[in-house]
Structure formats: C-alpha cells, structure tokens
Design a protein around this motif. Structure first.
Motif, PDB file in Angstrom:
ATOM      1  N   THR A  82       0.862  -1.183   0.000  1.00  0.00           N
ATOM      2  CA  THR A  82       0.000   0.000   0.000  1.00  0.00           C
ATOM      3  C   THR A  82       0.899   1.232   0.000  1.00  0.00           C
ATOM      4  O   THR A  82       1.705   1.412   0.918  1.00  0.00           O
ATOM      5  CB  THR A  82      -0.890   0.021   1.265  1.00  0.00           C
ATOM      6  OG1 THR A  82      -1.641  -1.186   1.312  1.00  0.00           O
ATOM      7  CG2 THR A  82      -1.813   1.209   1.252  1.00  0.00           C
ATOM      8  N   ASN A 114      -9.099   4.273 -13.506  1.00  0.00           N
ATOM      9  CA  ASN A 114      -9.232   2.900 -13.979  1.00  0.00           C
ATOM     10  C   ASN A 114      -8.455   2.790 -15.290  1.00  0.00           C
ATOM     11  O   ASN A 114      -8.796   3.435 -16.276  1.00  0.00           O
ATOM     12  CB  ASN A 114     -10.711   2.558 -14.174  1.00  0.00           C
ATOM     13  CG  ASN A 114     -10.917   1.100 -14.467  1.00  0.00           C
ATOM     14  OD1 ASN A 114      -9.978   0.360 -14.726  1.00  0.00           O
ATOM     15  ND2 ASN A 114     -12.174   0.678 -14.423  1.00  0.00           N
ATOM     16  N   ASP A 115      -7.433   1.937 -15.317  1.00  0.00           N
ATOM     17  CA  ASP A 115      -6.613   1.759 -16.507  1.00  0.00           C
ATOM     18  C   ASP A 115      -6.784   0.334 -17.016  1.00  0.00           C
ATOM     19  O   ASP A 115      -6.073  -0.580 -16.602  1.00  0.00           O
ATOM     20  CB  ASP A 115      -5.136   2.042 -16.183  1.00  0.00           C
ATOM     21  CG  ASP A 115      -4.246   1.931 -17.401  1.00  0.00           C
ATOM     22  OD1 ASP A 115      -4.744   2.124 -18.519  1.00  0.00           O
ATOM     23  OD2 ASP A 115      -3.042   1.668 -17.231  1.00  0.00           O
ATOM     24  N   GLY A 116      -7.785   0.134 -17.878  1.00  0.00           N
ATOM     25  CA  GLY A 116      -8.047  -1.204 -18.418  1.00  0.00           C
ATOM     26  C   GLY A 116      -8.465  -2.195 -17.345  1.00  0.00           C
ATOM     27  O   GLY A 116      -8.065  -3.343 -17.366  1.00  0.00           O
ATOM     28  N   GLY A 117      -9.226  -1.732 -16.396  1.00  0.00           N
ATOM     29  CA  GLY A 117      -9.691  -2.603 -15.329  1.00  0.00           C
ATOM     30  C   GLY A 117      -8.758  -2.618 -14.126  1.00  0.00           C
ATOM     31  O   GLY A 117      -9.083  -3.197 -13.095  1.00  0.00           O
ATOM     32  N   LEU A 118      -7.578  -1.985 -14.229  1.00  0.00           N
ATOM     33  CA  LEU A 118      -6.634  -1.923 -13.104  1.00  0.00           C
ATOM     34  C   LEU A 118      -6.674  -0.524 -12.482  1.00  0.00           C
ATOM     35  O   LEU A 118      -6.716   0.482 -13.190  1.00  0.00           O
ATOM     36  CB  LEU A 118      -5.212  -2.225 -13.582  1.00  0.00           C
ATOM     37  CG  LEU A 118      -4.969  -3.608 -14.165  1.00  0.00           C
ATOM     38  CD1 LEU A 118      -3.575  -3.706 -14.749  1.00  0.00           C
ATOM     39  CD2 LEU A 118      -5.163  -4.664 -13.081  1.00  0.00           C
ATOM     40  N   PRO A 119      -6.649  -0.478 -11.155  1.00  0.00           N
ATOM     41  CA  PRO A 119      -6.644   0.846 -10.506  1.00  0.00           C
ATOM     42  C   PRO A 119      -5.278   1.519 -10.716  1.00  0.00           C
ATOM     43  O   PRO A 119      -4.242   0.872 -10.678  1.00  0.00           O
ATOM     44  CB  PRO A 119      -6.896   0.532  -9.037  1.00  0.00           C
ATOM     45  CG  PRO A 119      -6.463  -0.878  -8.859  1.00  0.00           C
ATOM     46  CD  PRO A 119      -6.656  -1.564 -10.180  1.00  0.00           C
ATOM     47  N   LEU A 120      -5.320   2.802 -10.947  1.00  0.00           N
ATOM     48  CA  LEU A 120      -4.095   3.569 -11.174  1.00  0.00           C
ATOM     49  C   LEU A 120      -4.246   4.918 -10.489  1.00  0.00           C
ATOM     50  O   LEU A 120      -5.266   5.585 -10.613  1.00  0.00           O
ATOM     51  CB  LEU A 120      -3.860   3.777 -12.676  1.00  0.00           C
ATOM     52  CG  LEU A 120      -2.591   4.518 -13.067  1.00  0.00           C
ATOM     53  CD1 LEU A 120      -1.355   3.703 -12.717  1.00  0.00           C
ATOM     54  CD2 LEU A 120      -2.612   4.821 -14.561  1.00  0.00           C
ATOM     55  N   ARG A 121      -3.216   5.290  -9.752  1.00  0.00           N
ATOM     56  CA  ARG A 121      -3.224   6.578  -9.056  1.00  0.00           C
ATOM     57  C   ARG A 121      -1.941   7.334  -9.414  1.00  0.00           C
ATOM     58  O   ARG A 121      -0.886   6.754  -9.571  1.00  0.00           O
ATOM     59  CB  ARG A 121      -3.308   6.372  -7.551  1.00  0.00           C
ATOM     60  CG  ARG A 121      -3.564   7.674  -6.795  1.00  0.00           C
ATOM     61  CD  ARG A 121      -3.724   7.450  -5.304  1.00  0.00           C
ATOM     62  NE  ARG A 121      -4.820   6.576  -4.970  1.00  0.00           N
ATOM     63  CZ  ARG A 121      -6.013   6.971  -4.522  1.00  0.00           C
ATOM     64  NH1 ARG A 121      -6.263   8.249  -4.368  1.00  0.00           N
ATOM     65  NH2 ARG A 121      -6.948   6.105  -4.219  1.00  0.00           N
ATOM     66  N   HIS A 158       3.148   6.916 -11.266  1.00  0.00           N
ATOM     67  CA  HIS A 158       1.828   6.289 -11.425  1.00  0.00           C
ATOM     68  C   HIS A 158       1.923   4.888 -10.854  1.00  0.00           C
ATOM     69  O   HIS A 158       2.834   4.143 -11.180  1.00  0.00           O
ATOM     70  CB  HIS A 158       1.418   6.250 -12.902  1.00  0.00           C
ATOM     71  CG  HIS A 158       1.206   7.613 -13.467  1.00  0.00           C
ATOM     72  ND1 HIS A 158       2.196   8.319 -14.109  1.00  0.00           N
ATOM     73  CD2 HIS A 158       0.110   8.413 -13.487  1.00  0.00           C
ATOM     74  CE1 HIS A 158       1.725   9.482 -14.488  1.00  0.00           C
ATOM     75  NE2 HIS A 158       0.451   9.553 -14.134  1.00  0.00           N
ATOM     76  N   ARG A 159       0.956   4.555 -10.043  1.00  0.00           N
ATOM     77  CA  ARG A 159       0.921   3.215  -9.466  1.00  0.00           C
ATOM     78  C   ARG A 159      -0.500   2.786  -9.260  1.00  0.00           C
ATOM     79  O   ARG A 159      -1.350   3.492  -8.847  1.00  0.00           O
ATOM     80  CB  ARG A 159       1.664   3.198  -8.140  1.00  0.00           C
ATOM     81  CG  ARG A 159       1.593   1.839  -7.519  1.00  0.00           C
ATOM     82  CD  ARG A 159       2.508   1.685  -6.386  1.00  0.00           C
ATOM     83  NE  ARG A 159       2.301   0.310  -5.924  1.00  0.00           N
ATOM     84  CZ  ARG A 159       2.489  -0.061  -4.717  1.00  0.00           C
ATOM     85  NH1 ARG A 159       2.928   0.756  -3.824  1.00  0.00           N
ATOM     86  NH2 ARG A 159       2.281  -1.301  -4.363  1.00  0.00           N
TER      87      ARG A 159
END
Length: 159
Positions: A82, A114-121, A158-159
């Motif tokens: 995290t 949302n990046d192609g179904g993956l969370p991205l912050r 970005h993660r």
C-alpha cells in the motif's frame, strides 16, 4: 679669469653639492601605496572566488539532498503493498557530505483512475532541500542571510 662681479660661490667647481633628499622617500611611499592597493584588490578577488566556490558546492549538495529526498519518497510510494503518501515529511539526519541539510518531502496523491480494469493513481513528489530550515522544514522564505541555499526536485509517479 674671474671678474669682480662673480662671486666664488657661483663657480661650479667651488660649489658643494648636497645629496638630494626627499625624492627617494616620496618614490618609496608611492611604491608602498601601489603595492598596498594591489594587495587589497588581490585579496578581494581571492575571497570572492572562494566564496563563489563554496556557494557552488553548497548548491550542488542541496541538489543532491533534494534528489535523496525524492528517492526516499519513491521508495515509500512504489515498494510497499500500500503506497505511503504523506503530505509533508522532513528528513533532517542526512549522511556524509549532506549533513547540515534538511529535506522536506511532500506527496500529493491524485484521484484513483481505472486503466483497463486496473486501478491507477498519480503521485506527485516534491522534495525541497535547504541548509537553514524554518521551524525545521524547507523552504525558508524568511531568511535574509546570503548563506541560504535551497534546491527543489520533483517527480510524478503512477501506481
């Protein structure tokens, strides 16, 4: 042949020559004043050059301290499961040649995408390093001394 109107003290052969006095003293004084002013000027040049060098070294160290703060912040965002993104943390125990510098690392987390179904912050890290912190943090906007050095580095992750 000597006439009666000529006196004996006007005859060049009979005149006693006295050595010139005062000319060498004035010349010596002029030389000393010139050498003294050159010494003062040379001292100013050397002192200015040394001051510029030490300031350049301090600026380079501040830049390195800011980069070290960014690396520390990257580790906190990228390594743990995290991400840890704290609004502001100060590092004041830097090792080696960076001792004497303080780094304040600020982290700002963007919205979760949302990046192609993956969370991205998105995380923005800003590290500010200085040698005269205000209340233990950098930057110090209130300093009036010429010895103050500050450098800022930033990165977006970005993660």
């Amino acid at each position: 042949i000597m006439t009666s109107t000529m006196s004996a003290n006007m005859n060049p052969a009979m005149r006693v020559r006295r050595p010139s006095r005062g000319v060498s003293s004035v010349l010596m004084l002029a030389i000393l004043v010139t050498l003294g002013s050159l010494a003062v000027h040379a001292t100013g040049l050397v002192t200015g050059a040394l001051g510029d060098d030490s300031r350049a070294i301090a600026q380079a160290r501040a830049a390195e301290a800011a980069e070290a703060g960014l690396e520390w912040g990257r580790q906190r965002v990228q390594v743990p499961a995290t991400p840890v993104c704290t609004s502001a943390l100060t590092l004041n125990a830097l090792p080696g040649s960076l001792q004497g510098f303080v780094v304040t690392v600020r982290c700002t987390a963007g919205p979760l995408l949302n990046d192609g179904g993956l969370p991205l912050r998105r995380y923005q890290l800003v590290a500010t390093a200085c040698n005269l912190p205000a209340a233990g943090t950098c930057p110090n906007a209130a300093t009036a001394t010429g010895d103050y050095v500050q450098r800022t580095a930033q990165v977006v992750l970005h993660r």
